[in-house]
Motif scaffolding. Structure first.
Motif, mmCIF file in Angstrom:
data_model
loop_
_atom_site.group_PDB
_atom_site.id
_atom_site.type_symbol
_atom_site.label_atom_id
_atom_site.label_comp_id
_atom_site.label_asym_id
_atom_site.label_seq_id
_atom_site.Cartn_x
_atom_site.Cartn_y
_atom_site.Cartn_z
ATOM 1 N N GLN B 79 0.830 -1.201 0.000
ATOM 2 C CA GLN B 79 0.000 0.000 0.000
ATOM 3 C C GLN B 79 0.871 1.260 0.000
ATOM 4 N N ALA B 80 1.913 1.247 0.804
ATOM 5 C CA ALA B 80 2.801 2.406 0.896
ATOM 6 C C ALA B 80 3.548 2.603 -0.418
ATOM 7 N N ALA B 81 3.811 1.535 -1.128
ATOM 8 C CA ALA B 81 4.551 1.619 -2.380
ATOM 9 C C ALA B 81 3.705 2.281 -3.458
ATOM 10 N N GLU B 82 2.409 2.093 -3.363
ATOM 11 C CA GLU B 82 1.528 2.648 -4.379
ATOM 12 C C GLU B 82 1.403 4.161 -4.294
ATOM 13 N N LYS B 83 1.309 4.661 -3.085
ATOM 14 C CA LYS B 83 1.272 6.107 -2.950
ATOM 15 C C LYS B 83 2.492 6.601 -2.167
ATOM 16 N N PRO B 84 3.566 6.842 -2.912
ATOM 17 C CA PRO B 84 4.837 7.209 -2.270
ATOM 18 C C PRO B 84 4.865 8.643 -1.764
ATOM 19 N N GLU B 85 3.711 9.286 -1.717
ATOM 20 C CA GLU B 85 3.662 10.609 -1.103
ATOM 21 C C GLU B 85 3.710 10.396 0.402
ATOM 22 N N GLU B 86 3.600 11.458 1.132
ATOM 23 C CA GLU B 86 3.512 11.332 2.589
ATOM 24 C C GLU B 86 4.627 10.454 3.174
ATOM 25 N N GLU B 87 4.607 10.318 4.430
ATOM 26 C CA GLU B 87 5.476 9.350 5.129
ATOM 27 C C GLU B 87 6.959 9.578 4.856
ATOM 28 N N ASN B 88 7.274 10.740 4.267
ATOM 29 C CA ASN B 88 8.649 10.975 3.874
ATOM 30 C C ASN B 88 8.860 12.484 3.906
ATOM 31 N N ARG B 89 10.042 12.896 3.664
ATOM 32 C CA ARG B 89 10.358 14.310 3.559
ATOM 33 C C ARG B 89 9.759 15.133 4.691
#
Lengths: 109, 109
Positions: B79-89
DNA sequence: CCTGTAGGTAAGTATTCACTTACGTAAGTA
DNA sequence: TACTTACGTAAGTGAATACTTACCTACAGG
């Protein structure tokens, strides 16, 4: 396992992981090294930070390994339960008059 | 795990297990105790001997536990791979001018 | 009974593990 | 070039583990 599970939610830098845990950053680094050597995580340089993420392949391998273990165990077990002959009622005799009082192998002290 | 796997082939007495391993009988007994406490094996008196066998229920429970872990991990990961927005930067700023040199939590020494 | 086989448990010890602090290095930033 | 953030790694240490030997009890057979 805590690290593994946190990484499941998405890539994280060492610092971020460490901040969410009751141990120091170097400790986390060391765990990450083990996980990496085991092929369970991968890392990538990202500016000055280093992002860690799960490695689906490694995880799949480990999972398969376990699955095989469970399957084997239960398979053999079920089979043994069906024919409770054999595999029992044997093996007490020791090597003919060996009088040793239960010695160890190994142990060189 | 070695003991577990041997038991998968069928019930065995402590002695038989120990003879097939590089450690002493008491060591095997201690491992059996742990396995038993974990619900992975059961034992039954058999004359003067004590037969140990896997406990399918306990094994199934552990297996389910692991399965759940893999599933959860890979599910979240995908699931996280599909929407690589968020959770970073995000997440580098420290609490505003906190000058501590990376202190530990815990540690009471 | 007495003896011998089986096996659990206590106590002691060596090894392994998980952390910590202390450094050292790479990459951005002023 | 100097500073700062992010990390890895080395060295040291306390706690947890995994054994070992030494006992002690239970059952089986003569």
């Amino acid at each position: 396992m805590a690290i593994f599970q946190k990484l499941a939610a998405g890539p994280l830098a060492v610092n971020e992981l460490a901040r969410a845990m009751p141990v120091s950053r170097p400790a986390v680094s060391q765990h990450l090294k083990v996980l990496k050597d085991a092929g369970l995580v991968r890392d990538s340089q990202q500016g000055t930070r280093r992002l860690y993420r799960l490695d689906p392949e490694g995880v799949a391998r480990l999972r398969a390994h376990f699955d095989q273990m469970w399957t084997r165990a239960m398979g053999a077990f079920k089979q043994a339960a069906e024919k409770p002959e054999e595999e029992n009622r044997h093996g007490q005799r020791r090597g003919r008059g060996s009088r040793q009082k239960e010695r160890s192998r190994k142990s060189v002290h």
